[in-house]
Design an enzyme around this catalytic site. Structure first.
Site, PDB file in Angstrom:
ATOM      1  N   ASP A   1       0.951  -1.333  -0.042  1.00  0.00           N
ATOM      2  CA  ASP A   1       0.081   0.171  -0.044  1.00  0.00           C
ATOM      3  C   ASP A   1       1.047   1.093  -0.044  1.00  0.00           C
ATOM      4  O   ASP A   1       2.196   1.284   0.486  1.00  0.00           O
ATOM      5  CB  ASP A   1      -0.846   0.005   1.280  1.00  0.00           C
ATOM      6  CG  ASP A   1      -1.586   1.123   1.324  1.00  0.00           C
ATOM      7  OD1 ASP A   1      -2.238   1.770   0.246  1.00  0.00           O
ATOM      8  OD2 ASP A   1      -2.192   1.493   2.597  1.00  0.00           O
TER       9      ASP A   1
ATOM     10  N   GLU B   1      -0.240   4.806   0.871  1.00  0.00           N
ATOM     11  CA  GLU B   1      -0.652   6.069   1.969  1.00  0.00           C
ATOM     12  C   GLU B   1      -0.644   5.197   3.568  1.00  0.00           C
ATOM     13  O   GLU B   1      -1.203   4.319   3.681  1.00  0.00           O
ATOM     14  CB  GLU B   1      -1.916   6.612   1.588  1.00  0.00           C
ATOM     15  CG  GLU B   1      -1.932   7.792   0.645  1.00  0.00           C
ATOM     16  CD  GLU B   1      -3.088   8.208   0.277  1.00  0.00           C
ATOM     17  OE1 GLU B   1      -3.448   9.082   1.049  1.00  0.00           O
ATOM     18  OE2 GLU B   1      -3.677   7.989  -0.848  1.00  0.00           O
TER      19      GLU B   1
END
Length: 201
Positions: free
Chosen positions: A7, A9
């Site tokens: 991922d 953020e």
């Protein structure tokens, strides 16, 4: 053959919408996928708030230009890329990701795109595919890769649970309590070591 799916953020860079909420003084924009599992609902909520306040792409990009990766993130990525293939799977948008990818050394990213009017208003968003992270991990598996995944939020759980190995990273206490079976780490060194252990040499 393994491929690591990370991922963006909360894992490699701070949350863009939280930074923008702080910059604009609009606390409602602090809601993220940690709070709202339904991404479609979350984005529609955000776009309504932007419209109310007359804010568009330019203002968000100005905030993004000031965001730096989380300390240690680029070094972690560099070390990981020496070890194996890495793809960033993010629900962010190509119009947001560009400056951040530069600061991370241009890793490969699969993300979504915004629909922006001529006046700069963000009028809609286009998801790359449904359940984009999970779908991408399954597609990679279908062409012969074992996936290893890590993320911090509700929208990362699908790819984490579908992978050969999956880890929570810098997640919330609530998510960690809800999914005690998923190993959770707080430092890049811990995450790197965990990934290294499951890679077939």
């Amino acid at each position: 053959m393994e491929i690591v799916c990370l991922d963006l953020e909360g894992v490699l860079v701070p949350e863009i919408w939280i930074a923008f909420a702080e910059e604009t003084g609009i606390p409602e924009l602090k809601r993220t996928t940690r709070d709202e599992p339904d991404y479609d609902k979350l984005m529609k909520y955000r776009l309504n708030i932007l419209k109310e306040h007359g804010l568009g792409l330019k203002e968000i990009q100005e905030t993004i230009a000031k965001i730096d990766p989380i300390p240690g993130a680029k070094e972690f990525l560099d070390k990981l890329k020496e070890l194996t293939q890495v793809i960033i799977l993010s629900d962010t948008f190509s119009q947001f990701a560009g400056p951040l990818m530069k600061k991370l050394g241009y890793p490969t990213i699969f993300c979504n795109s915004l629909v922006v009017a001529d006046n700069g208003e963000i009028v809609d968003f286009k998801m790359r595919c449904e359940k984009s992270k999970y779908t991408t991990v399954k597609a990679l598996q279908s062409i012969g890769y074992d996936t290893i995944a890590s993320g911090d939020s509700h929208n990362d759980l699908g790819m984490i649970q579908a992978s050969k190995a999956g880890f929570l990273f810098k997640s919330t206490d609530a998510i960690k309590a809800e999914y005690p079976e998923i190993p959770a780490y707080e430092t890049y060194d811990e995450l790197f070591d965990a990934i290294k252990k499951v890679i077939t040499v």
